[in-house]
Each structure stands twice: as C-alpha cells, then as structure tokens.
Design an enzyme around this catalytic site. Structure first.
Site, PDB file in Angstrom:
ATOM      1  NE  ARG A 122      -3.227  -3.475  -0.795  1.00 38.57           N
ATOM      2  CZ  ARG A 122      -2.818  -3.025   0.370  1.00 38.57           C
ATOM      3  NH1 ARG A 122      -1.771  -3.629   0.991  1.00 38.57           N
ATOM      4  NH2 ARG A 122      -3.075  -2.128   0.703  1.00 38.57           N
ATOM      5  N   GLY A 145       1.050  -1.121   0.032  1.00 34.84           N
ATOM      6  CA  GLY A 145       0.059   0.008  -0.090  1.00 34.84           C
ATOM      7  C   GLY A 145       0.885   1.202  -0.111  1.00 34.84           C
ATOM      8  NE  ARG A 190      -6.734  -5.439   8.364  1.00 32.57           N
ATOM      9  CZ  ARG A 190      -6.593  -5.274   7.075  1.00 32.57           C
ATOM     10  NH1 ARG A 190      -6.252  -6.440   6.512  1.00 32.57           N
ATOM     11  NH2 ARG A 190      -6.427  -4.251   6.193  1.00 32.57           N
ATOM     12  CG  MET A 223      -6.238   2.083   8.200  1.00 30.17           C
ATOM     13  SD  MET A 223      -5.521   2.294   6.732  1.00 30.17           S
ATOM     14  CE  MET A 223      -6.670   2.408   5.568  1.00 30.17           C
ATOM     15  NE  ARG A 225     -25.018  13.315  17.601  1.00 32.54           N
ATOM     16  CZ  ARG A 225     -25.115  13.927  16.554  1.00 32.54           C
ATOM     17  NH1 ARG A 225     -23.783  14.224  15.616  1.00 32.54           N
ATOM     18  NH2 ARG A 225     -26.055  14.663  15.912  1.00 32.54           N
ATOM     19  NE  ARG A 239     -25.869  10.041  15.268  1.00 25.69           N
ATOM     20  CZ  ARG A 239     -26.590  10.983  14.600  1.00 25.69           C
ATOM     21  NH1 ARG A 239     -26.001  11.602  13.586  1.00 25.69           N
ATOM     22  NH2 ARG A 239     -27.747  11.312  15.176  1.00 25.69           N
ATOM     23  CG  HIS A 273      -8.835   4.589   0.894  1.00 25.93           C
ATOM     24  ND1 HIS A 273      -8.001   3.800   0.622  1.00 25.93           N
ATOM     25  CD2 HIS A 273     -10.138   4.310   0.801  1.00 25.93           C
ATOM     26  CE1 HIS A 273      -8.948   2.538   0.346  1.00 25.93           C
ATOM     27  NE2 HIS A 273     -10.006   2.831   0.167  1.00 25.93           N
ATOM     28  CG  ASP A 299      -1.272  -1.157  10.048  1.00 28.51           C
ATOM     29  OD1 ASP A 299      -1.846  -0.249   9.631  1.00 28.51           O
ATOM     30  OD2 ASP A 299      -1.799  -2.342   9.471  1.00 28.51           O
ATOM     31  CB  THR A 317       3.681  -0.777   7.505  1.00 30.06           C
ATOM     32  OG1 THR A 317       2.513  -1.038   8.079  1.00 30.06           O
ATOM     33  CG2 THR A 317       4.637  -1.004   8.570  1.00 30.06           C
ATOM     34  CD  GLN A 336      -6.829   5.627   9.135  1.00 29.65           C
ATOM     35  OE1 GLN A 336      -6.210   5.108  10.214  1.00 29.65           O
ATOM     36  NE2 GLN A 336      -7.933   5.122   8.512  1.00 29.65           N
ATOM     37  N   GLY A 338       6.326  -3.192   2.975  1.00 34.27           N
ATOM     38  CA  GLY A 338       5.902  -3.554   4.144  1.00 34.27           C
ATOM     39  C   GLY A 338       6.155  -5.116   4.402  1.00 34.27           C
ATOM     40  CG  ASP A 339       4.241  -7.863   7.406  1.00 33.82           C
ATOM     41  OD1 ASP A 339       5.225  -7.300   7.996  1.00 33.82           O
ATOM     42  OD2 ASP A 339       3.298  -8.553   7.967  1.00 33.82           O
ATOM     43  N   GLY A 340       4.877  -7.773   2.975  1.00 40.32           N
ATOM     44  CA  GLY A 340       4.807  -8.603   1.908  1.00 40.32           C
ATOM     45  C   GLY A 340       6.219  -8.347   1.160  1.00 40.32           C
TER      46      GLY A 340
END
Lengths: 358, 358, 358, 358
Positions: A89, A27, A188, A186, A179, A283, A289, A144, A142, A291, A119-121
């Site tokens: 990817r 990404g 994972r 993001m 509220r 709410r 995206h 993340d 990444t 981010q 990143g990882d991949g």
C-alpha cells in the site's frame, strides 16, 4: 458515460514491440496472477512485447525493483491466489518525489507503457502518472467491488464465495444451538460482499453502508422471528455498516493508520447490542483475512484473464489513462477521469432482494 | 485396554424390538446427523427398534422434550452439518435432581436403552446415567479429537479441513505482503487441529498445548527464516497453547462460564509479541465458529455412519457403559470407565513432523 | 505381523550425510508432492542428506534421468496434485537388464539408499532392487487403497472425496428427474472407494469386488424402493465389481495393455441391465481420471508428509526393504516381504454399513 | 431491444392477493430451489399471494399434479441443487390437447398467473400458453447459458465451476504422465461452458460450436508445443463442437430421442484423432451428469433469488409473456417474443481470450 469498445482483433496488421511495465498495488486478492499471466502471454505471444514486472506495487517502481517475467515465471499460477509480483500500500503521489522517481524508472527501463492492477489508490496513482506523461492502462481489483465503472473488479467474486461458505457453516451451529450468529465481512464503503453473501447464505439480516440500520427495528424483527417460527438467526454485517442517525445505538471505533478498524468493530457492537436487548445467545465471527486469500474462483480467473488480454491490446493501440471494465458480457475501456473519486454502491434492487428474502 | 470386537452380524437369529432414546450433547459439529441417520436406519431397518429423539441434549431428556424420528425425518441430512436434534451444554449430574429426572423420563418413555452422542461432558453424564441403571452406549464427538480410546471423534476431520483451507488462504496474503500471519484454531487441551492443519497447510510454526512454546526460540527462528530465504511466515496457534514456564512471555486470559476465552486469546498475545519483537508486519486471524459448522467431510459422514450402526448393534446385544471407537480400520467398543477423565494428546511423532517440515 | 516401531527421535547423536535417490512410480495421485517435499525437507534439514530425484519413476533410474531437488524445487507444492518428478508405469524387473541398469545408476550416482513412492508394481520392483543389494525404503500410494499392511495409502482419501462429491451432485439430478443414477468409480481388486464414497454419499446400492452382486436382488430392491417410498436411486459400482457366479447376468470386458477396461465397463453393463429390467430412467456416470488428480485433501497431505519423514528416518537408521505404513494413529515400518502379492480388502464391517444404510 | 426496467418498489400502495402457479421444466440444475424459495417468500411475504407448485414441469400442469408450497417447504433448500418440484422434459404444445389441459388446470386452480422456470423448451411453451390467454412470467435456466437476452441463466455458473475443477484435476495427471487429456463438457449449440472453463482451467485447446475446428491445426499446435516447451496438454471440447467443413476429419454421431449423443461423442472422436495423429498418450474424460447437479455456487443462488423476486414483482404488476434477465448489474424484463428461437453465442472477445492464453 462514453465507452471505448474493444474491436475484435483477429489479425494484426502491424507488429511492434513495446516494453511494458507491470505492477500490482494495494491489498492482495485472488485473480491477480490470472491477470499477470494474461498480460505476459498476450504481450509476448501476440505482440512480441517485453514485460517488466515491478515488485511490491508502486514501491518497486520508485525503487527500480524489477522481477523478470517470462513464460516460465507464470507457469501454474492461474489457480494460485495472491500476486507473484508482491504488493504494497504505497502511493507515489503521496510521497515526496514519488512521481519523479516513477518517471526516472520509466526512462531507465525505457518503458513504452505501464499496466497497473489495483484498487482506488493504485488507480488514482495511475491517473497522476498518466498526467505526468506515461502511457498507462489500469486493471481494477478490489474485493469490496466498489470501483465505479465496472460490473466486477478482480477478487470480489472469490470473497463472496468465501463469505457465503462461512455463513453456510455458522448456519448449522446457529440452528443446532438456537443462537444468533453475527458474521462481519469486509466492505468499508459499500456492502457488496455483505449483500451478496447474505442473499446466497440466506441471512436473516444484512447490514450494509448503503442503508444505515435501525437497531430497534432489528431487535423487533429478531424477537418476532424467534417467537413465531424459528429459533436462530444469521446477521451479516459489512465492516462499514453504520446505525441510522438519531438511532438509539451509538458507537465509535478506533482506526489504524490505513483506516483499518483496530478495536470496536461494528460486528462487535451489533453482536453485543443484540445480546443485551434480546437475551438471545449471540456469537460473533469476524472473517478477516481469509476473505482475500487462496484459490480464485473460475470467475476471478476468467475476469483476470480477460482484463489482462484487454489491457495489452489497449496499450498496443496506444490507449492511455483508461481502465479495463466488465459491462454485462463485454470487456470495455473506461477513462480513468470518469471514475475518479467515485464509490460504486449496491443498487436498490439487490438491497431489496436481501431484505425480501430475510 | 480390553476391547470388545464387534462380530460381523449377517443374519439375525433373534429379532426383538427395543425403544431407544437418542440425544446429541455439547457443542455441535459436522457428522452428528450422519450418526443420527445411521441409528434410525439401522435401528428401524435391521432390528425393528423404535428410536425416540430428545431435543437439545440431556436438557431434553430432563424435560421430556421429544422429537419423533422416522425415515422421513432423516432424509437428506447426511451432508448437513449441525444436529437435527439440537444440542446444549447441559449436564444432568451437575444439576440438582438431574439424574432422577433422566430416570423418570426413561421410565415414562419405557426406554430399553439410550444412545448418546457427545464429548467429554456427555460421556461423563452417560457414565453417571449408566451407574443409575440405564443401558447406555456412547458415540464420541469433539472437533478437538481429545477423547481417549478412539483414533477419531466425529467432527474433528471436518475442522481440520476448514482450518487447512483457511491456512491455504492466508498463505497467499502472507507471501504477497511479506507478512507473518497468525492463525488461531480450536484445541483447548490438545493440539490436534493445530498440528494437523499446520502440517497440511505447510505452517512454519505450530503451537500446541502438548509442547509449551519458547517465544525467544520463535523469534530467533522467524528472524533467521526471513533473513535467509523467505519473507513471510504462517504461525498456527491452538487456543490452549501455553508459553514454557520461565519463558520471557507471560499472559493471562479472561475466561467465560463455559471456560471459553473471552479476552486476551493466546493468538492475540502471540501475534502482538511477534510484531513487537521482530518488527514484521503481523496479522491475526481467529477462525472461531466456522470450524465447527457446515457440510461434513466424507470421513466424518462415514465415521458417524459406522458409529451409529455399531451403537445400535451394541445396545441390541445388551452392551452398556461402552463407547464406539475407531482403532485403525476397525470399529470397536471401549468401556467408558477406561477413558473417563483422560485427554488424548497428539503423539510425539506427529508433533515432530510438524516441526520438521517448518 | 512383526512391526518395527519408529522411535521418537528428538536429538540425533550421529550426523552423517547420505545420497538418497527418490522416485514416484505408477499412476499419479494427490499427495505425492507432499511426500517428496517431506523427504527433501527432512533429508536436507535434519540430516544434511543429498536428495537425487529421478524423472518418471523407474524409467528415470534406468535412464539416469535426474532432477535436482533442493528447497527451491519444493516450494508451494504441498497443495498441488500429481508429482513434480513425473511418473510412469515401468517396472525394471519386467524388462531385460532393468535391474542391472538400476544398479549401474545407483553406482554412478553413488547412492547410499533409495526411497520409492508407488503402488503394487513399484513396491514389487523395490523388493527386487533391494534383493540386488540396494538399501531401499518404500512409501505406499494407490487411490485404490488395496496395499496390504497400512490403513491408508497416499491418494485414496482424495479419491473418496472426489467420488463423494460426484455422488452428491448426481443425487440432486436423480431426485429431480426420478432416475436411477449409476456411478462407476475406481477399484479394480478392492472396493474401498466405492464403499466409502457410497456410505458418504448415501448411495442405495454399492457394488464392490469383495462381494459379488446378484442382479436379481438388485432389481427386486430397486423395484421395492421405488414403489414404497422413493422415486430415485444411486448405484455406486467399483470398476472391479463382478456378478455372483451362476448369476443371471453375464458379461465380458475388453482389456487394454495395462489391464485397463477399454470397452464394456461394469458400470455400462449394470446400468443397461437395470434400465432393461426395471424400465426406470437410468443414467451412467463414469468418473474416470478426475478421481486421481488435483489438490490433495489435508489427510493426504499429512499422510504424505508423515510417510516422507518416516522414510528418511528409516534410511538414516539403515533400514531397508521396508514400507512406511499407517496403523491407527502411528506410522510404522512393515517388511516388504510381508505384503508382497497381497490385496487388502474392505472389511466386512464396512461392507455391512454400506448395505445397512442403503 | 426494448427493455422494461423494474422500478424499485419500496412501499406497495395496493395489496391484492393472487394465486400463482409455479413450475420447473427441462433438465434440472443448481439454483432452481433458490428461485422457487424466492417466489414463495416474496409472493407470500410481500404480497400475500398463494403459490401453487406443479410437480415435474408442464407434465404436472397437464395432470393437475400439485405440491403445496408454504414457508416450511422451502426451509434449507437454498444450498441444495436440483428442484424440489421435480422436473421433466415435456412440452404441452407438442402433445395433443396439451395446451387445453393447461388451461383447464389454470381454471380449476383459479390461477391468476404462472411463473415458469426453464430453458428453451419451457420458454417456448410459456409463449404458447401466454398466447392462449394465461398471464405468465418466465425465469431462464440452462447450464448451457445459450438463452438469448440475459447475461446469465440459472445453472450455468455452477456448471463452469464444476468443469473448471475437473480440468484442474486432470491437469496434474496430464503433467505427471506427459499426456494429452481431452475433457468433454456440455454445450450443444454454444460453447459457454467449454470457453469459460477452458480459460479458467488454463486449457491449451478449446473447441466450441461457434468456431468449427481444424484438426490439422490442432495437430500442428500440439506437436509444436510438446516439442518446444511442455510435455502435456489439456483439450476442452464442447459436446456440440464440430470440425470445419472440408476438414480432414469426418464423423457422425448417433443421437437419442432428446437429441442427446448416444455414441461417438465428439470428445471420443477428437481424442482418438489426436492419439492417432501425434502418438501422444491421450485420455478422455466425459464430465456428464455431474455438471448439472449438487450445491449451487453463490452466484447461482443469488441469480435464482433475484429472478424469483423479480418474477413475483412482475406478475404482481400484471406483466405477461416476459422473461426475467440479467443485464450487467441489473435485473430486467425481456419480451419472450424477442428471444424466441434464438441461441446466444459466445462473443468473439471471449473466444479470443481462450485462444490467446493457450
């Protein structure tokens, strides 16, 4: 973990010209262009190397899809998000003949080494390509921030800033309308964005994958808070947050082909559950995206720049199968083997601060 | 339209002290606090008035729920979004005995006049309350900018800034990943945010309620563009955009009790349709609540300040059933009767710029 | 003032191709690239015109220094400050043979018309060149916003944002350290930036050229304020602010060749005077060049885009010696003769708001 | 260096209530309120401590000038710059009877411990007060980032962001006008802001105290660059930058009572020298006070929050004469003795990146 410290190189005794392939995979995120720019400037300016860019990550290496990279191509890209090389990817080791196609391109282009940013991949692919005999240095990115071995990966810092700004914004609406505002960010496998933006934005509840949550406790906390001293709350949820086992809340998600959540995000579930249990006007905002786009923060520009310079220095010294990494104030190299398959989690101290200040 | 121009008052010949009620109604937005602050500062400082704040819009008037408003209460609120008075979507004329309850509070608090800050619903309520004999001056706010009679309403300018920043951010991802990014922004009846943020963000397609769209034409445009000279596109969709009648795209939405879209937003439909027709990798971002929160832009702070001062001047002169309005470089007063039931649409010239630059 | 309203053109009956020269003159500012992009997109896309760019303002016309302008050259420039054409403070009518050199270039390049973007000097030059027989349409830009005939000129809105952010920043220091912070902003002949940023930033004192100040009154006000209810103050000073005649404060400035203040800025004088008279810890910040650079606000991008489209429409219709202008929500054309030699001042209402909220 | 790692405390076996004094000293900066908020929340919420705030740093301790600190006082302060406690540059050990007055207040207020947030001077004072028998934990803040023993001090990160934004802004003017823009940033003893903002902003030349500069080399570099491939340059100068000994440039500065530069800043000198030597149009921007004010970045809010929590944990465990510090991803404690009198300099790797990418 054994670290290979970068020597401070001020004068080069030997000057030799390499042909270096460069790609960005996975990404996109802010700060990639800073790294590309640094690789080109340091490679050409300090060593006289030639930098060959590949379009759209490993896909471009497999296809031999090349972008020329000279000084002109990197003008004014430092503050620009995304990647001028394009990205995808695509993992060569996961497709038939992928590694062979990479080797064919390396030979056809007479590459002495490769620098790959991802990143990882992408890091996993780099390992496989290195095993096949290619000199390769990786740069971690990444949003993340879950790549092991480095304090920071490119893109994370900007993502935290964007998420914090969003929390700041919904804060005023939460307060004006009494509220509960749920913000899904993001993350994972690790809750770095949620925890950092949650602390920075002053969120009342932060849910991260590292710390499975208890819906009953959240309900109790919110009820107490709204009864005692406030009429609004902010709940930040990492997309990978999960309820504690045996929890009174169960849910399933529908996943897409890249493992992305298609329906029934955790944010939706948590939001619906809070509304149902407490009756508070609740709410949801899913950041999505935004981010991962736009102008990188100075921190991501600096990180990309340092990693780019360090990667060029490393390939010039003949290093391979290593990743540039930030450790405190230093940029170091870490063997790819030591980080393979690991996920860097948010440390207990940081989780504790998030909870303490809620 | 008859306009009552504000005289430039520099010295006050008469000084009389009024008790003025103040409320903010409808959805919150940035700039409300600037208006509240200006009402308090101008009211107290220039005239010696007493300002009585009501909590949560008309609801607070009906309930007699009062917030004291002195100099201390408005310290440092100028750059803060939301409203320190709280707000609610409650209309006295739509509830049994609502107007009577308002009149009772006006009498109980010995109010000489009221200033109410709000959108459509609040302005309509103001009209009804004025008809019942209360001196009332309104200040328009709506991030949708569709209040007739004024160039700008409070909150709109900040919303455009936020939406533009989001478009800037998804832009880099669109370009890096060869994607179509669909961004859904607010605008139920008018496309002011979509058109302005679309122009500012350089969107390729902008869909506004004023100009029902033709899915076939969009498909054709995107195919041509991606074939000819670009591999990505940004599509900005106002939540109130609709397909042209007889269009090949039909859809229905599920609406909630305030008319808000609960499921099947136009953004989802457009996004799915583009993906299906073109096969391009297409992603949706729904901006949602972040558009109405957080720090107001300088323009919204200035607008709120000018409107607040003008509203106090107006009630001090005995004006009633009028709204403060911006016309070019001037702040003027507009009779509420002249704007009732009207929606201000995006002018053709602006729609044309949005299309011309795509 | 007679206004020529732009008709809403949706279908062009005639299509003819012009060669249009384009330049940016005077000081750079954010939003120029938006206008350049709009001229190129609208000129090429809607009419099939050819756009010929000149480097560094009128200097480039005199020298025949041309930049090719196609779709590729304007990619991604919308959010970028400055001008891709370059600019210079050079006036052909003020140099020997300047106008003749312009005419020679117009003939050599077979230009049918010119669009020039600039402030006072450039607009004046445009008038002279038009008088010499060249079809010319002007687009106003000046961060000072003092061009007559238009609500806004390109660059002003961004400057106000930057100045407001600076005031916000020094505000916290003022409060933490019990200081008087003096902030000097641009505005030689009119105080638009000072007044707007002063209101938006909540400044206690705003000094503008329109309203010569009385140092005794300022001293008295600050002393009263610091004694009564605050321990800090923000004073915003336009660089062209002047003490009232007969005032107890006198000063002189040293001016450079472009009329710029070299030493003894009014900010320095006011700051020193306040410190001397009150004994309060007083500090000066001179914003300087940051006010005119960097990313344009959405408002400046939209304004530049609208003006660019309108200018192309105008030259295509054969209009000449006019300037694009914003009036309320409309873009109109104004004869250059009507604005020549005039300075647009801050209206009394706005000055009054600045004073009322202090 | 011996580090005392913070244990991860999840359940407290003992609960005892302390009275803790809290102050902020030295120059203000963004992030102080985050630390104050964290001390109050963690102190009251986790331990039941009482937090006693002192106004205006050590001055308030000496004078017994107290601010009550409860949950209400820290509402909404997280994103606000400056310090709600006020601050002053006052050192008790440097004034007659200062330490005794501190001890008297500690006794009068029955303080069990103190937490002080500050830079060099405040940390030094903390050491002296600890030596006199008071339990004290320090939190480092300085926008210069030159406190030894910690990767980051509060305020630095925001300052880098502001300086980078300013460089981004002057960049477009430099390019549009073919100018050399000199930007002077803070950094008396170390060049952290200059080097980081210089890298992030893509400056061509960065001058830091760590690396005395050679005016001849700068002249040569600029001449070469402007001849070869660019017509503008950005030069970032730390206020503490100095010419190399034996350099062809000599200069003196006039210093004020706090060591601040009153006249003849290095930025002015460098700017004048470049203009004189190269003839290039050269302009100076001195950032000044805006660097230390306004909304803290998420990083500074998180840092302040973590330091605040860690400081409360530390005093609760009976730690004294230590400072909270960031080391990589961990917050640790560092003995004050180990950092006394040291200045943390920019590492060679970072300086090298700044030079490599110019």
């Amino acid at each position: 973990m054994a670290l290979v410290r970068l020597p401070t190189i001020t004068h080069h005794e030997t000057r030799f010209e390499l042909r270096i392939g460069l790609l960005t995979g996975g990404g996109d995120c802010p700060g990639l262009n800073a790294a590309i720019r640094a690789v080109v400037k340091q490679g050409m300016g300090e060593y006289g190397h030639t930098i060959i860019g590949f379009r759209n990550g490993w896909k471009g290496v497999v296809d031999g899809d090349i972008i020329p990279l000279g000084r002109q191509d990197i003008r004014n890209v430092l503050p620009v998000g995304g990647t001028l090389l394009g990205t995808a990817r695509f993992h060569p080791h996961a497709s038939d003949g992928g590694i062979d196609a990479v080797l064919a391109t390396v030979e056809a282009e007479r590459l002495d080494a490769m620098i790959c940013i991802g990143g990882d991949g992408t890091l996993h692919a780099a390992s496989k390509v290195a095993d096949a005999g290619v000199n390769i240095v990786a740069i971690p990115k990444t949003i993340d921030n879950d790549v092991e071995g480095t304090d920071l990966s490119i893109g994370f810092h900007t993502a935290v800033n964007i998420a914090t700004e969003a929390i700041d914004r919904v804060h005023t609406t939460a307060e004006s309308h009494n509220r509960v505002m749920v913000v899904e960010v993001m993350g994972r496998h690790a809750g770095w964005i949620a925890v950092n933006a949650g602390i920075a934005g002053g969120a009342e509840v932060v849910l991260a994958p590292e710390d499975p949550f208890d819906m009953d406790a959240i309900e109790k906390f919110l009820r107490h808070r709204h009864r005692a001293h406030a009429n609004f709350s902010i709940v930040v949820v990492a997309e990978g947050a999960v309820p504690r086992e045996g929890s009174s809340m169960n849910f399933t998600q529908e996943l897409g082909k890249y493992g992305e959540i298609i329906a029934g995000s955790i944010g939706e579930r948590v939001s619906a559950e809070i509304a149902k249990r407490t009756g508070f006007d609740t709410r949801l905002t899913v950041l999505g995206h935004v981010q991962r786009g736009g102008e990188p923060t100075p921190t991501d520009r600096i990180l990309g720049s340092r990693f780019g310079v360090a990667a060029v220095d490393a390939v010039s010294r003949g290093e391979s199968k290593v990743m540039t990494a930030l450790r405190g104030e230093s940029v170091v190299l870490v063997p790819l083997d030591e980080i393979a398959g690991k996920v860097k989690h948010v440390p207990a101290e940081l989780l504790r601060v998030a909870h303490a200040l809620s």
